[in-house]
Scaffold this motif. Structure first.
Motif, short mmCIF file in Angstrom:
data_model
loop_
_atom_site.label_atom_id
_atom_site.label_comp_id
_atom_site.label_asym_id
_atom_site.label_seq_id
_atom_site.Cartn_x
_atom_site.Cartn_y
_atom_site.Cartn_z
N GLU A 277 -2.78 56.95 44.62
CA GLU A 277 -4.14 57.24 44.17
C GLU A 277 -4.62 56.02 43.38
OE1 GLU A 277 -4.87 61.28 42.74
OE2 GLU A 277 -2.77 61.70 43.25
N TRP A 278 -4.92 54.95 44.13
CA TRP A 278 -5.19 53.64 43.55
C TRP A 278 -6.36 53.63 42.57
CZ3 TRP A 278 -0.74 52.45 45.01
CH2 TRP A 278 -0.30 52.60 46.32
N LYS A 279 -7.48 54.24 42.95
CA LYS A 279 -8.67 54.21 42.08
C LYS A 279 -8.41 54.92 40.76
CE LYS A 279 -12.04 53.86 45.79
NZ LYS A 279 -13.16 54.49 46.49
N LYS A 280 -7.79 56.08 40.82
CA LYS A 280 -7.49 56.83 39.59
C LYS A 280 -6.46 56.08 38.74
CE LYS A 280 -8.45 61.39 41.53
NZ LYS A 280 -7.85 62.70 41.88
N ALA A 281 -5.47 55.49 39.38
CA ALA A 281 -4.46 54.73 38.65
C ALA A 281 -5.10 53.52 37.97
CB ALA A 281 -3.34 54.28 39.60
N LEU A 282 -5.99 52.85 38.68
CA LEU A 282 -6.68 51.68 38.12
C LEU A 282 -7.44 52.06 36.86
CD1 LEU A 282 -7.53 48.74 38.21
CD2 LEU A 282 -9.34 49.40 39.83
N VAL A 283 -8.10 53.20 36.88
CA VAL A 283 -8.83 53.66 35.69
C VAL A 283 -7.87 53.80 34.52
CG1 VAL A 283 -10.09 55.62 34.70
CG2 VAL A 283 -10.69 54.77 36.98
N ARG A 284 -6.70 54.36 34.74
CA ARG A 284 -5.73 54.54 33.66
C ARG A 284 -5.23 53.20 33.12
NH1 ARG A 284 -7.75 58.74 34.23
NH2 ARG A 284 -6.79 60.78 34.30
N PHE A 285 -4.92 52.27 34.04
CA PHE A 285 -4.43 50.97 33.57
C PHE A 285 -5.53 50.21 32.83
CE2 PHE A 285 -1.45 51.65 37.24
CZ PHE A 285 -0.36 52.00 36.44
N GLU A 286 -6.77 50.37 33.26
CA GLU A 286 -7.88 49.75 32.53
C GLU A 286 -8.05 50.39 31.15
OE1 GLU A 286 -11.04 50.00 35.40
OE2 GLU A 286 -10.55 48.02 36.23
N GLU A 287 -7.81 51.70 31.05
CA GLU A 287 -7.84 52.35 29.74
C GLU A 287 -6.77 51.74 28.84
OE1 GLU A 287 -7.78 56.70 29.66
OE2 GLU A 287 -8.75 56.70 31.62
N CYS A 288 -5.58 51.52 29.39
CA CYS A 288 -4.51 50.89 28.61
C CYS A 288 -4.94 49.50 28.14
CB CYS A 288 -3.24 50.78 29.45
SG CYS A 288 -2.42 52.35 29.77
N PRO B 84 -5.49 44.71 25.20
CA PRO B 84 -5.84 43.74 26.24
C PRO B 84 -4.70 42.80 26.64
CG PRO B 84 -7.54 43.82 24.54
CD PRO B 84 -6.37 44.63 24.04
N LYS B 85 -3.67 42.70 25.84
CA LYS B 85 -2.55 41.79 26.15
C LYS B 85 -1.41 42.49 26.88
CE LYS B 85 -3.40 38.81 22.19
NZ LYS B 85 -2.84 38.22 20.97
N ASP B 86 -1.56 43.74 27.23
CA ASP B 86 -0.47 44.49 27.85
C ASP B 86 -0.23 44.01 29.28
OD1 ASP B 86 1.53 46.64 27.86
OD2 ASP B 86 0.20 47.49 29.39
N THR B 87 0.83 43.26 29.46
CA THR B 87 1.14 42.67 30.77
C THR B 87 1.42 43.71 31.85
OG1 THR B 87 1.92 40.65 29.70
CG2 THR B 87 2.64 41.03 31.97
N PRO B 88 2.23 44.74 31.62
CA PRO B 88 2.46 45.71 32.69
C PRO B 88 1.16 46.36 33.19
CG PRO B 88 4.12 45.97 31.00
CD PRO B 88 3.09 45.00 30.46
N SER B 89 0.24 46.67 32.29
CA SER B 89 -1.03 47.27 32.72
C SER B 89 -1.83 46.28 33.56
CB SER B 89 -1.85 47.72 31.51
OG SER B 89 -1.20 48.77 30.84
N LYS B 90 -1.80 45.00 33.18
CA LYS B 90 -2.50 43.98 33.97
C LYS B 90 -1.91 43.89 35.37
CE LYS B 90 -3.61 40.93 30.09
NZ LYS B 90 -3.36 39.61 29.48
N ILE B 91 -0.57 43.89 35.45
CA ILE B 91 0.10 43.77 36.75
C ILE B 91 -0.24 44.97 37.64
CG2 ILE B 91 2.38 43.88 37.86
CD1 ILE B 91 3.42 42.20 35.44
N PHE B 92 -0.14 46.18 37.10
CA PHE B 92 -0.42 47.36 37.92
C PHE B 92 -1.89 47.46 38.29
CE2 PHE B 92 3.80 48.78 36.49
CZ PHE B 92 4.31 49.20 37.71
N ALA B 93 -2.79 46.99 37.43
CA ALA B 93 -4.22 46.98 37.77
C ALA B 93 -4.47 46.06 38.96
CB ALA B 93 -5.05 46.57 36.56
#
Length: 94
Positions: free
Chosen positions: A45-56, A61-70
């Motif tokens: 569920e890419w779009k929904k997941a992207l929203v969550r990683f963008e929330e993170c 803003p420096k969270d590398t895992p969230s950047k990678i998954f986004a």
């Protein structure tokens, strides 16, 4: 935790370590949102997941895992993995 295929015959499990500056102030909200993102990502569920990683990233803003998954979510929205995808990200470039 992420799975990364570096060679076409070896799979590595990558564990992300929270940076020191973050571990002191990590919030339960961040952890919950990130875990939801991972669950959605694994469920394709890419779009929904992207929203969550963008929330993170709004929280840190420096969270590398969230950047990678986004980035991966954006890639998979355009070019999804095969139907039998097992959650492993195949790195095609170094």
């Amino acid at each position: 935790m992420g799975h990364l295929l570096i060679s076409f015959n070896i799979t590595y499990t990558i564990y992300f370590q929270l940076p020191y500056h973050f571990t002191e102030s990590v919030s339960d909200d961040f952890i919950e949102v990130f875990e939801e993102g991972i669950m959605l990502y694994r469920n394709r569920e890419w779009k929904k997941a992207l929203v969550r990683f963008e929330e993170c990233l709004n929280m840190d803003p420096k969270d590398t895992p969230s950047k990678i998954f986004a980035v991966r979510c954006r890639q998979y929205m355009v070019n999804p993995p095969p139907e039998d995808w097992d959650g492993v990200y195949i790195a095609l470039n170094k």
